[in-house]
Design a protein around this motif. Structure first.
Motif, PDB file in Angstrom:
ATOM      1  N   LYS A 292       0.826  -1.206   0.000  1.00  0.00           N
ATOM      2  CA  LYS A 292       0.000   0.000   0.000  1.00  0.00           C
ATOM      3  C   LYS A 292       0.862   1.259   0.000  1.00  0.00           C
ATOM      4  O   LYS A 292       1.958   1.276   0.552  1.00  0.00           O
ATOM      5  CB  LYS A 292      -0.920   0.019   1.229  1.00  0.00           C
ATOM      6  CG  LYS A 292      -1.944  -1.107   1.253  1.00  0.00           C
ATOM      7  CD  LYS A 292      -2.965  -0.952   0.140  1.00  0.00           C
ATOM      8  CE  LYS A 292      -4.052  -2.019   0.229  1.00  0.00           C
ATOM      9  NZ  LYS A 292      -5.013  -1.910  -0.872  1.00  0.00           N
ATOM     10  N   LEU A 439      -5.595  -5.495   6.082  1.00  0.00           N
ATOM     11  CA  LEU A 439      -4.763  -4.332   6.334  1.00  0.00           C
ATOM     12  C   LEU A 439      -4.784  -3.953   7.810  1.00  0.00           C
ATOM     13  O   LEU A 439      -3.752  -3.650   8.407  1.00  0.00           O
ATOM     14  CB  LEU A 439      -5.234  -3.155   5.477  1.00  0.00           C
ATOM     15  CG  LEU A 439      -4.417  -1.865   5.580  1.00  0.00           C
ATOM     16  CD1 LEU A 439      -2.982  -2.118   5.140  1.00  0.00           C
ATOM     17  CD2 LEU A 439      -5.052  -0.766   4.748  1.00  0.00           C
ATOM     18  N   SER A 442      -2.905  -6.715   9.771  1.00  0.00           N
ATOM     19  CA  SER A 442      -1.471  -6.684   9.450  1.00  0.00           C
ATOM     20  C   SER A 442      -0.790  -5.505  10.125  1.00  0.00           C
ATOM     21  O   SER A 442       0.312  -5.641  10.686  1.00  0.00           O
ATOM     22  CB  SER A 442      -1.284  -6.607   7.927  1.00  0.00           C
ATOM     23  OG  SER A 442       0.075  -6.525   7.592  1.00  0.00           O
ATOM     24  N   ASN A 443      -1.428  -4.335  10.079  1.00  0.00           N
ATOM     25  CA  ASN A 443      -0.856  -3.165  10.735  1.00  0.00           C
ATOM     26  C   ASN A 443      -0.719  -3.368  12.242  1.00  0.00           C
ATOM     27  O   ASN A 443       0.277  -2.972  12.852  1.00  0.00           O
ATOM     28  CB  ASN A 443      -1.706  -1.933  10.452  1.00  0.00           C
ATOM     29  CG  ASN A 443      -1.573  -1.449   9.020  1.00  0.00           C
ATOM     30  OD1 ASN A 443      -0.607  -1.783   8.340  1.00  0.00           O
ATOM     31  ND2 ASN A 443      -2.544  -0.675   8.561  1.00  0.00           N
TER      32      ASN A 443
END
Length: 525
Positions: A292, A439, A442-443
């Motif tokens: 990203k 996302l 994962s973050n």
């Protein structure tokens, strides 16, 4: 001594050259062909030329066919990359060839100096060249003027073609319609300006970025990829430098940079790195990204802080060698001076009173040249010097804290989070996880991993001001930011690598930022 009149009266006897010895064998003939493109049309021409020369050999009973030497899809502006032509010349030197047949001057070479040099060498070896299209045979040619004229025309034609091709390529780059010749690891070509994500290798790229952002250095990532057996597109193991290039490659966030390399205007044409000599084109959103935008940009900011990318000399430092040179005789620092326009560095005590120190002045160029040699030695021998050193330092650091319950807990938490990250990536590749959920998760995992990394780093460095293993990795990073071969002094690399130089009669001991000391002899340049 005889006078001019006496010399004029002398009888001059002209001895005609001997007639050539009768040939005891058939004329040994070789054919050379080349096409400059790998397109289907040119390959058809390639096959047609092969058939033509085979038929030609069959029609001449007095010829002995040596071989047909054929370079396929190779440029004619330089001989270095034409393996078959080089093989032909080697066979001529071995005395295996009497005559070479080729279609035209332009097929043989478009580089005028190389053509004339090669023809002269072949003629000296007793080998003639017949250029069919121009009907030039070097066996019967009295001078090289005709050949030079045709070769010059071929060279100018090559320059014209190259110029037109470059203009076309730059136009397509500027319009965003340029079709790349290759795709980086993680993508596949589609035949259009847009490249597609390749799921399996893209997963490995995502892993690489995750590892870097979670605190792993390039060397650690290299070891992990090697242990997992992950290879590049060329089916080779990843190297530290290729990992470093991948981390900064904007293609992984969906953008493209064209024109980072360009073809020179002089023959032989060479592809070189663009340092501003030619236009560069940055185009956004040319293809789907693997990382990203926000994550990629965040990693670049993290990278710049971690690697001290920007050179900022300490306050008060006016020159690269200021406060960097120490006298081994008396311990004083060196000062800069200029004599007859030449920059020197000299021991302060010696300058004040020569009886206090015997160390004389040394030219600045000698220091610069010594650093270049040092850099090149380290760059090409890191596997024997720095990598083993880094591995030992990391083991020592681990052993120093071995049995520490805090470290054991942190390592356990790190292993659990890494496994969760791996499972999450597997689910993403298989399409089982919503992108937004992936996302977010994962973050969160990356934040927790980074927190553990910071906790381990604080634990390791709690009893020491500096960490030699991290400084060794910084040294490796500095090496890989530099060129493969350093030809001239680089101020940034010097500042990032060298702590102090101790000098004794032109023997220079470079103490690097990780404490490693290497010796170079000061040699005049």
């Amino acid at each position: 001594m005889k006078s001019q009149n006496d010399l004029a009266a002398c009888d001059v006897i002209v001895i005609d050259p001997l007639s050539p010895l009768p040939r005891t064998h058939k004329l040994r003939v070789a054919a050379y062909i080349r096409v400059s493109s790998s397109s289907e049309e040119q390959l058809h021409s390639f096959a047609a030329q092969l058939n033509y020369y085979n038929d030609l050999f069959n029609k001449h009973d007095d010829w002995e066919k040596v071989d047909i030497y054929a370079d396929e899809g190779i440029t004619g502006t330089s001989m270095d990359k034409r393996d078959e032509l080089l093989r032909l010349i080697r066979d001529c030197r071995r005395g295996l060839v009497d005559k070479i047949i080729t279609k035209s001057v332009s097929r043989f070479a478009r580089n005028l100096p190389e053509l004339l040099r090669t023809v002269r060498e072949l003629k000296g070896l007793g080998v003639s060249v017949w250029f069919e299209k121009e009907n030039i045979d070097t066996a019967s040619m009295k001078c090289a003027q005709a050949l030079t004229m045709y070769a010059f025309c071929a060279q100018q034609e090559s320059k014209s073609i190259s110029k037109n091709v470059k203009m076309s390529v730059r136009y397509r780059m500027g319009q965003g319609s340029f079709v790349p010749r290759n795709a980086p690891y993680g993508f596949t070509l589609t035949g259009t300006p847009e490249i597609e994500v390749e799921p399996v290798s893209a997963k490995n790229i995502a892993l690489m970025f995750d590892l870097y952002y979670s605190g792993h250095g390039y060397t650690q990532i290299y070891k992990i990829l090697t242990e997992l057996g992950i290879q590049t597109n060329a089916e080779k193991a990843w190297s530290i430098s290729t990992i470093q290039k991948a981390i900064v490659n904007v293609r992984y966030k969906g953008d493209s940079i064209y024109g980072q390399r360009y073809i020179t205007d002089t023959i032989p044409f060479r592809e070189v790195r663009n340092h501003g000599e030619a236009p560069t084109y940055y185009i956004k959103d040319t293809h789907p990204g693997i990382v990203k935008n926000s994550a990629f940009d965040g990693i670049q900011n993290y990278r710049l802080k971690k690697q001290k990318k920007f050179y900022r000399p300490p306050s008060g430092i006016q020159y690269p060698l200021s406060r960097k040179i120490k006298c081994a005789v008396c311990g004083s620092t060196f000062k800069r001076k200029i004599v007859n326009g030449v920059v020197y560095w000299s021991c302060r005590k010696h300058e004040y009173d020569r009886s206090l120190c015997s160390q004389g002045a040394i030219s600045q160029d000698i220091f610069y040249f010594a650093f270049c040699r040092l850099f090149n030695r380290l760059r090409h021998n890191e596997g024997y010097i720095l990598l083993p050193m880094l591995e030992q330092l990391q083991k020592l650091k681990e052993n120093r804290h071995w049995g520490d319950p805090k470290l054991a807990d942190l390592n356990s938490d790190m292993a659990n989070l890494a496994e969760q990250n791996r499972i999450l990536n597997d689910l993403k590749v298989k399409g089982y996880v919503d992108p937004a959920l992936f996302l977010s998760k994962s973050n969160e995992l990356n934040r927790r991993i980074q927190a553990i990394r910071e906790a381990k780093r604080r634990l390791y460095t709690a009893d020491e001001e500096t960490d030699p293993s991290e400084e060794t990795e910084d040294l490796l990073n500095a090496l890989h930011r530099g060129p493969d071969y350093l030809e001239s002094f680089d101020e940034t690399l010097f500042f990032d690598m060298v702590d102090i130089i101790t000098v004794s009669d032109k023997t220079m001991q470079f103490c690097l930022i990780n404490g490693l000391t290497l010796t170079e002899q000061g040699v005049s340049v």
